[in-house]
Scaffold this motif. Sequence first.
Motif, PDB file in Angstrom:
ATOM      1  N   LEU A 115      55.123 -64.089 -32.729  1.00  0.00           N
ATOM      2  CA  LEU A 115      53.765 -63.876 -32.798  1.00  0.00           C
ATOM      3  C   LEU A 115      53.075 -65.083 -32.731  1.00  0.00           C
ATOM      4  O   LEU A 115      54.054 -66.225 -32.108  1.00  0.00           O
ATOM      5  CB  LEU A 115      53.811 -64.742 -34.546  1.00  0.00           C
ATOM      6  CG  LEU A 115      52.440 -64.676 -35.311  1.00  0.00           C
ATOM      7  CD1 LEU A 115      51.713 -62.998 -34.842  1.00  0.00           C
ATOM      8  CD2 LEU A 115      52.293 -65.091 -35.970  1.00  0.00           C
ATOM      9  N   ASN A 116      52.309 -64.762 -31.606  1.00  0.00           N
ATOM     10  CA  ASN A 116      51.346 -65.937 -31.012  1.00  0.00           C
ATOM     11  C   ASN A 116      50.600 -65.995 -30.818  1.00  0.00           C
ATOM     12  O   ASN A 116      49.648 -65.275 -32.806  1.00  0.00           O
ATOM     13  CB  ASN A 116      51.218 -65.302 -29.168  1.00  0.00           C
ATOM     14  CG  ASN A 116      50.742 -63.997 -29.204  1.00  0.00           C
ATOM     15  OD1 ASN A 116      49.761 -63.805 -29.629  1.00  0.00           O
ATOM     16  ND2 ASN A 116      51.486 -63.435 -27.871  1.00  0.00           N
ATOM     17  N   GLN A 117      49.180 -67.239 -30.874  1.00  0.00           N
ATOM     18  CA  GLN A 117      48.436 -67.753 -32.113  1.00  0.00           C
ATOM     19  C   GLN A 117      47.304 -66.196 -31.512  1.00  0.00           C
ATOM     20  O   GLN A 117      45.913 -65.893 -31.801  1.00  0.00           O
ATOM     21  CB  GLN A 117      47.824 -68.734 -30.660  1.00  0.00           C
ATOM     22  CG  GLN A 117      46.300 -69.104 -32.046  1.00  0.00           C
ATOM     23  CD  GLN A 117      46.863 -69.359 -32.295  1.00  0.00           C
ATOM     24  OE1 GLN A 117      48.176 -70.267 -32.821  1.00  0.00           O
ATOM     25  NE2 GLN A 117      45.676 -69.305 -33.869  1.00  0.00           N
ATOM     26  N   GLU A 118      47.331 -65.610 -30.050  1.00  0.00           N
ATOM     27  CA  GLU A 118      46.064 -64.794 -30.225  1.00  0.00           C
ATOM     28  C   GLU A 118      46.385 -63.433 -31.435  1.00  0.00           C
ATOM     29  O   GLU A 118      45.066 -63.321 -31.878  1.00  0.00           O
ATOM     30  CB  GLU A 118      46.313 -63.619 -28.502  1.00  0.00           C
ATOM     31  CG  GLU A 118      45.122 -62.299 -28.481  1.00  0.00           C
ATOM     32  CD  GLU A 118      45.595 -62.383 -26.948  1.00  0.00           C
ATOM     33  OE1 GLU A 118      45.288 -61.167 -26.487  1.00  0.00           O
ATOM     34  OE2 GLU A 118      46.053 -63.154 -26.214  1.00  0.00           O
ATOM     35  N   TYR A 119      47.759 -62.846 -31.650  1.00  0.00           N
ATOM     36  CA  TYR A 119      47.982 -61.565 -31.990  1.00  0.00           C
ATOM     37  C   TYR A 119      47.896 -62.534 -33.357  1.00  0.00           C
ATOM     38  O   TYR A 119      46.700 -61.681 -34.402  1.00  0.00           O
ATOM     39  CB  TYR A 119      49.235 -61.255 -32.594  1.00  0.00           C
ATOM     40  CG  TYR A 119      49.708 -60.252 -32.891  1.00  0.00           C
ATOM     41  CD1 TYR A 119      49.214 -58.730 -32.484  1.00  0.00           C
ATOM     42  CD2 TYR A 119      50.741 -60.580 -34.271  1.00  0.00           C
ATOM     43  CE1 TYR A 119      48.915 -57.835 -33.873  1.00  0.00           C
ATOM     44  CE2 TYR A 119      50.721 -59.377 -34.801  1.00  0.00           C
ATOM     45  CZ  TYR A 119      50.605 -57.870 -34.971  1.00  0.00           C
ATOM     46  OH  TYR A 119      50.664 -56.919 -35.073  1.00  0.00           O
ATOM     47  N   ASN A 121      45.332 -64.473 -34.603  1.00  0.00           N
ATOM     48  CA  ASN A 121      43.599 -64.737 -34.950  1.00  0.00           C
ATOM     49  C   ASN A 121      43.131 -64.030 -35.033  1.00  0.00           C
ATOM     50  O   ASN A 121      41.885 -63.064 -35.666  1.00  0.00           O
ATOM     51  CB  ASN A 121      43.161 -65.103 -32.770  1.00  0.00           C
ATOM     52  CG  ASN A 121      43.568 -66.892 -33.219  1.00  0.00           C
ATOM     53  OD1 ASN A 121      44.061 -67.734 -34.635  1.00  0.00           O
ATOM     54  ND2 ASN A 121      43.460 -67.540 -32.015  1.00  0.00           N
ATOM     55  N   ARG A 122      43.478 -62.349 -34.114  1.00  0.00           N
ATOM     56  CA  ARG A 122      43.419 -60.753 -34.099  1.00  0.00           C
ATOM     57  C   ARG A 122      43.559 -60.713 -35.703  1.00  0.00           C
ATOM     58  O   ARG A 122      42.483 -60.153 -36.845  1.00  0.00           O
ATOM     59  CB  ARG A 122      43.910 -60.080 -33.600  1.00  0.00           C
ATOM     60  CG  ARG A 122      43.358 -58.390 -33.054  1.00  0.00           C
ATOM     61  CD  ARG A 122      44.053 -57.517 -32.153  1.00  0.00           C
ATOM     62  NE  ARG A 122      45.023 -57.682 -32.548  1.00  0.00           N
ATOM     63  CZ  ARG A 122      45.758 -56.447 -32.770  1.00  0.00           C
ATOM     64  NH1 ARG A 122      45.570 -55.519 -33.322  1.00  0.00           N
ATOM     65  NH2 ARG A 122      46.701 -56.565 -32.612  1.00  0.00           N
ATOM     66  N   LEU A 123      44.815 -60.904 -36.079  1.00  0.00           N
ATOM     67  CA  LEU A 123      45.084 -60.492 -37.561  1.00  0.00           C
ATOM     68  C   LEU A 123      44.104 -61.527 -39.016  1.00  0.00           C
ATOM     69  O   LEU A 123      43.947 -61.067 -39.423  1.00  0.00           O
ATOM     70  CB  LEU A 123      46.559 -61.216 -37.993  1.00  0.00           C
ATOM     71  CG  LEU A 123      47.452 -59.977 -37.728  1.00  0.00           C
ATOM     72  CD1 LEU A 123      48.800 -60.217 -37.788  1.00  0.00           C
ATOM     73  CD2 LEU A 123      47.742 -58.744 -38.569  1.00  0.00           C
ATOM     74  N   ILE A 124      44.230 -62.650 -39.053  1.00  0.00           N
ATOM     75  CA  ILE A 124      43.071 -63.267 -39.217  1.00  0.00           C
ATOM     76  C   ILE A 124      41.345 -62.502 -39.645  1.00  0.00           C
ATOM     77  O   ILE A 124      40.952 -62.810 -40.246  1.00  0.00           O
ATOM     78  CB  ILE A 124      43.178 -64.481 -39.562  1.00  0.00           C
ATOM     79  CG1 ILE A 124      44.137 -65.428 -39.111  1.00  0.00           C
ATOM     80  CG2 ILE A 124      41.538 -65.306 -39.531  1.00  0.00           C
ATOM     81  CD1 ILE A 124      44.305 -66.726 -38.463  1.00  0.00           C
ATOM     82  N   ARG A 125      41.163 -62.709 -38.360  1.00  0.00           N
ATOM     83  CA  ARG A 125      39.834 -61.918 -37.799  1.00  0.00           C
ATOM     84  C   ARG A 125      40.114 -60.730 -38.815  1.00  0.00           C
ATOM     85  O   ARG A 125      38.426 -60.249 -39.888  1.00  0.00           O
ATOM     86  CB  ARG A 125      39.331 -61.788 -36.942  1.00  0.00           C
ATOM     87  CG  ARG A 125      38.566 -62.969 -36.042  1.00  0.00           C
ATOM     88  CD  ARG A 125      38.204 -62.869 -34.490  1.00  0.00           C
ATOM     89  NE  ARG A 125      38.587 -61.615 -33.247  1.00  0.00           N
ATOM     90  CZ  ARG A 125      40.361 -62.045 -33.093  1.00  0.00           C
ATOM     91  NH1 ARG A 125      40.278 -63.049 -33.051  1.00  0.00           N
ATOM     92  NH2 ARG A 125      40.522 -61.453 -31.853  1.00  0.00           N
ATOM     93  N   LYS A 126      40.825 -59.647 -38.652  1.00  0.00           N
ATOM     94  CA  LYS A 126      40.744 -58.713 -39.264  1.00  0.00           C
ATOM     95  C   LYS A 126      40.642 -58.413 -40.858  1.00  0.00           C
ATOM     96  O   LYS A 126      39.605 -57.756 -41.306  1.00  0.00           O
ATOM     97  CB  LYS A 126      41.885 -57.155 -38.732  1.00  0.00           C
ATOM     98  CG  LYS A 126      42.251 -56.429 -39.219  1.00  0.00           C
ATOM     99  CD  LYS A 126      43.265 -55.790 -38.739  1.00  0.00           C
ATOM    100  CE  LYS A 126      42.867 -54.549 -37.367  1.00  0.00           C
ATOM    101  NZ  LYS A 126      44.069 -53.159 -37.310  1.00  0.00           N
TER     102      LYS A 126
END
Length: 154
Positions: A115-119, A121-126
């Motif tokens: 799990l990296n920060q970019e991934y 952030n994408r999960l949080i937005r979704k």
Amino acid sequence: MTHANLMHNYFDPNSVYIEEDFRRRFWMRRHVFKCLLCDVQQVNPYFRQKRDRAGHPSFSPHQKVTVALRMMAYGSPADSIDETHGMSESTCLDTLQEFCDTIIQLYKDEYLLELNQEYLNRLIRKAEDRGFLGIIGSLDCMHCDWKNCPTGWQ
């Protein structure tokens, strides 16, 4: 006898249960189960058919994988498996541990991502787009209002 019943019910060509039943009970298609079974047998000797000290066949690979999947899919306690699959609590727990270790060994590079920060952030937005604020901090979603929530869970 439990192996024969399992085979008759789910795996024989004219099995009792059809593909839809298999998928509902195992949470996967029959061909996926067969691939999984083949993979774990190749990697871990624990999932190969052996004979016990009396010379009788031990639990079959089908039984071991079925028990592990049922325990995970349904949250079945190890001591309840004895009634349906004839496997002791300690053997069920050993089987589950072997299965999990083997699955991780087999599939971690393909399916388990760091799990990296970019991934993240994408999960949080979704999740937020779907109305689930703060979902990453609460995987069980118990903080969300659900109008159809059973009374006992409220």
